[in-house]
Design a protein around this motif. Structure first.
Motif, PDB file in Angstrom:
ATOM      1  N   SER A  67       0.901  -1.248   0.065  1.00 16.88           N
ATOM      2  CA  SER A  67      -0.276   0.030   0.030  1.00 16.88           C
ATOM      3  C   SER A  67       0.816   1.400  -0.166  1.00 16.88           C
ATOM      4  O   SER A  67       0.193   2.211  -0.445  1.00 16.88           O
ATOM      5  CB  SER A  67      -1.061  -0.037   1.254  1.00 16.88           C
ATOM      6  N   SER A  68       2.046   1.218   0.400  1.00 17.85           N
ATOM      7  CA  SER A  68       2.958   2.407   0.369  1.00 17.85           C
ATOM      8  C   SER A  68       3.546   2.472  -1.004  1.00 17.85           C
ATOM      9  O   SER A  68       4.308   3.342  -1.284  1.00 17.85           O
ATOM     10  CB  SER A  68       3.940   2.176   1.407  1.00 17.85           C
ATOM     11  N   GLN A 112      -4.399   3.682  -7.624  1.00 15.81           N
ATOM     12  CA  GLN A 112      -5.643   4.090  -6.670  1.00 15.81           C
ATOM     13  C   GLN A 112      -6.002   5.255  -7.147  1.00 15.81           C
ATOM     14  O   GLN A 112      -7.369   5.600  -7.072  1.00 15.81           O
ATOM     15  CB  GLN A 112      -5.019   3.938  -5.295  1.00 15.81           C
ATOM     16  N   LEU A 139      -8.735  -3.165  -2.723  1.00 14.51           N
ATOM     17  CA  LEU A 139      -7.450  -3.117  -2.480  1.00 14.51           C
ATOM     18  C   LEU A 139      -6.947  -4.310  -1.611  1.00 14.51           C
ATOM     19  O   LEU A 139      -7.598  -4.552  -0.609  1.00 14.51           O
ATOM     20  CB  LEU A 139      -7.032  -1.665  -2.041  1.00 14.51           C
ATOM     21  N   ASP A 146      -3.546  -5.139   0.538  1.00 16.44           N
ATOM     22  CA  ASP A 146      -2.504  -4.893   1.099  1.00 16.44           C
ATOM     23  C   ASP A 146      -1.672  -6.233   1.341  1.00 16.44           C
ATOM     24  O   ASP A 146      -1.929  -7.055   2.187  1.00 16.44           O
ATOM     25  CB  ASP A 146      -2.505  -4.137   2.109  1.00 16.44           C
ATOM     26  N   VAL A 195      -6.560   8.452  -0.397  1.00 10.09           N
ATOM     27  CA  VAL A 195      -5.552   7.448  -0.485  1.00 10.09           C
ATOM     28  C   VAL A 195      -4.344   7.760   0.317  1.00 10.09           C
ATOM     29  O   VAL A 195      -3.850   7.083   1.223  1.00 10.09           O
ATOM     30  CB  VAL A 195      -4.892   7.228  -2.128  1.00 10.09           C
TER      31      VAL A 195
END
Length: 579
Positions: A176-177, A185, A197, A199, A390
């Motif tokens: 997610s980073s 996104q 999503l 992760d 986001v």
């Protein structure tokens, strides 16, 4: 992702079949739990009959599949008799029931207006007869049957919001980073497209899911499209193509006007031009809304006393443009404007050309990238231009730094303060009053978790394996550092006009497009104030030299340019007739 080994239509027709409950969003008010009557209304018989001139009566037998997720829909389906169940499957093949439709109701959501692929499966439970209205005829209905059209349009929008809350659509898998995942996104969010999503760092289903699609972490970010297509580390254009967003253009068609940029100015021009009967195409390299679309809340826009988010405001304009038949291609980059031919042509990325009698430059402006050591390598890895849900989710409970003293920066501060532990606001000036509206200053002053640093600039950034780790500044009392993972920059405006470099459109030294008397001294008679140095080419919004940097001003220019387009087209018709 389609799980072909999962339940088949025969099982799904069983009223006792077990469905997974829909996944609710983390918002305080869910579209799914309110407004059901508006979301899934029953049409009285007189309204059903009013849809007949726009569609075709069609029959399905029990057990048939009316439409399939990831594939084009037949259109808006107005039920006359029967029973249809709409379901979706998640990444693990689990079945979620969306809704069940009977006589007097209609199936569809915003995808039917756009002609995009379906986001669910339609299973015919009982023999069904319905009126099917295709996209073009649906737009005619919305315009010609205003009251009924309003009811249908509201339902389509609410259903799309419901799908966004449920996490329908493509599945994004990755860290997610990861800047690339964040970018994808943002693309989907800006275009109001639902997605799920996963992760990879936290979701226990990741390993099993990767095995199911024969992928590894080296393929991140992964996008699993509704039709089952698996995209490995795709760019935005590849995702848009796979989702069916990008339309085909008739190479022989000449538009009345082509608009480059789908911010408030461009969308306003598109809506007004199309509603007045002009054929219109609009292009944008990212998504509708421009910089205004990133504003968490605009509180001084006329007619919205409670305020409205930039995405909601521009999203409504985007729907209006679709309603009036504007051809929209997003995301699509423009290589160049060809001014040395008539009709004019815009060359798209890839070399394809689209012809038009007039062109409106509404490509807006981007935030200036200041000269900060380490900025380029950390953009997307902790450094962001603008804010969105986001990025806000990433900095929940953390300290962040925000740089900027204008209204966009102020809106960003207010928004981030509701997510972050603390917001450090840095400005180069002496006071916020120099560039920010008073209502935002009052709001920021009342926030206990915001600290203002005046006469302060960022000079360098430090990073580690995870991304940004420290923001190094200079202030009136000397060096100053912040140990943070997220830096948000709202720094100035740089016009998006590089695509005009090979054209004879005149700009100022900074790249802003000159119009009216500035573009053609001694020629302008006051009726072509938005026309550039090239006949038939106009500029509106932030990209135009001397424009007022407000959403309402951009919308006003979008409306005003349509009259000038009519003027140019009329002059050409008169000359052609005289010859």
């Amino acid at each position: 992702m389609r799980d072909l080994s999962g339940p088949q239509p025969e099982e799904l027709r069983d009223p006792n079949f077990h469905y997974v409950n829909p996944v609710e969003s983390d918002g305080t008010a869910s579209v799914l739990s309110s407004g059901t009557e508006q979301m899934f209304p029953y049409l009285p018989e007189r309204e059903v009959e009013r849809t007949r001139p726009f569609g075709k009566e069609t029959q399905w037998a029990a057990g048939q599949v009316m439409f399939t997720m990831g594939h084009p829909a037949p259109g808006l389906v107005v039920m006359l008799k029967g029973f249809v169940r709409v379901i979706r499957r998640d990444a693990m093949g689990r079945v979620h029931r969306i809704f069940e439709y009977r006589a007097g109701q209609f199936l569809g959501e915003i995808a039917q207006l756009f002609g995009h692929p379906c986001l669910g499966d339609g299973i015919v439970v009982e023999d069904t007869t319905a009126i099917v209205i295709q996209s073009l005829d649906l737009r005619r209905l919305l315009v010609m049957e205003a009251e009924l059209g309003e009811k249908i349009m509201r339902a389509l929008i609410l259903r799309r919001l419901g799908l966004i809350e449920r996490g329908s659509g493509p599945v994004l898998i990755g860290d997610s980073s990861d800047a690339r995942l964040i970018s994808l996104q943002d693309l989907l969010r800006r275009n109001s497209y639902p997605y799920t999503l996963i992760d990879a760092r936290e979701d226990p289903d990741t390993v099993e899911l990767l095995q199911r699609i024969s992928a590894t972490k080296a393929d991140f970010p992964i996008v699993v499209c509704p039709d089952g297509t698996v995209l490995r580390a795709p760019d935005e254009n590849r995702v848009a193509t796979a989702l069916g967003w990008l339309p085909d253009f008739d190479p022989d068609h000449v538009y009345d006007t082509v608009i480059v940029g789908a911010g408030p100015a461009g969308l306003a021009a598109a809506v007004y031009a199309a509603s007045e009967g002009l054929s219109v195409a609009i292009f944008d390299s990212w998504g509708p809304g421009g910089q205004a679309g990133t504003s968490a809340r605009i509180e001084n826009y006329l007619g919205f006393p409670a305020g409205i988010s930039g995405q909601a405001l521009t999203g409504r304009a985007f729907m209006q443009a679709q309603k009036f038949g504007v051809h929209i291609s997003i995301p699509t980059r423009i290589n160049t404007l060809c001014c040395d031919c008539m009709p004019l042509e815009v060359e798209l990325e890839g070399g394809r050309r689209v012809a038009s009698h007039t062109v409106v430059i509404a490509s807006g402006a981007a935030y200036v990238r200041p000269s900060i050591a380490g900025l380029e390598r950390l953009t997307g890895r902790g450094v962001f231009f603008g804010t969105s849900p986001v990025e806000a989710k990433l900095c929940r409970g953390l300290e962040v730094v925000l740089v900027g003293g204008g209204n966009s920066a102020g809106q960003g501060v207010v928004y981030l303060a509701s997510h972050a532990e603390h917001v450090h606001l840095l400005i180069r000036g002496h006071r916020l009053e120099e560039h920010m509206s008073q209502y935002l200053i009052d709001r920021i002053t009342g926030l206990a978790n915001v600290t203002l640093y005046t006469e302060t600039e960022v000079v360098s950034l430090t990073d580690d394996s995870a991304g940004l780790s420290e923001v190094n500044c200079k202030g009136p009392r000397g060096p100053l550092s912040f140990s943070v993972r997220h830096l948000f920059l709202f720094t100035g405006a740089q016009p998006n006009t590089r695509w005009l470099e090979d054209c004879s459109v005149t700009t100022d030294a900074k790249g802003f497009v000159l119009t009216g008397a500035e573009a053609r001294p001694g020629y302008d008679d006051g009726t072509h104030t938005l026309e550039t140095s090239v006949n038939g080419v106009f500029a509106i919004g932030e990209v135009r030299y001397g424009s007022i940097k407000r959403v309402s001003a951009a919308v006003g220019e979008g409306a005003a340019v349509v009259a000038q387009i009519h003027g140019v087209l009329g002059e050409r018709r008169a000359r052609a007739k005289a010859n």
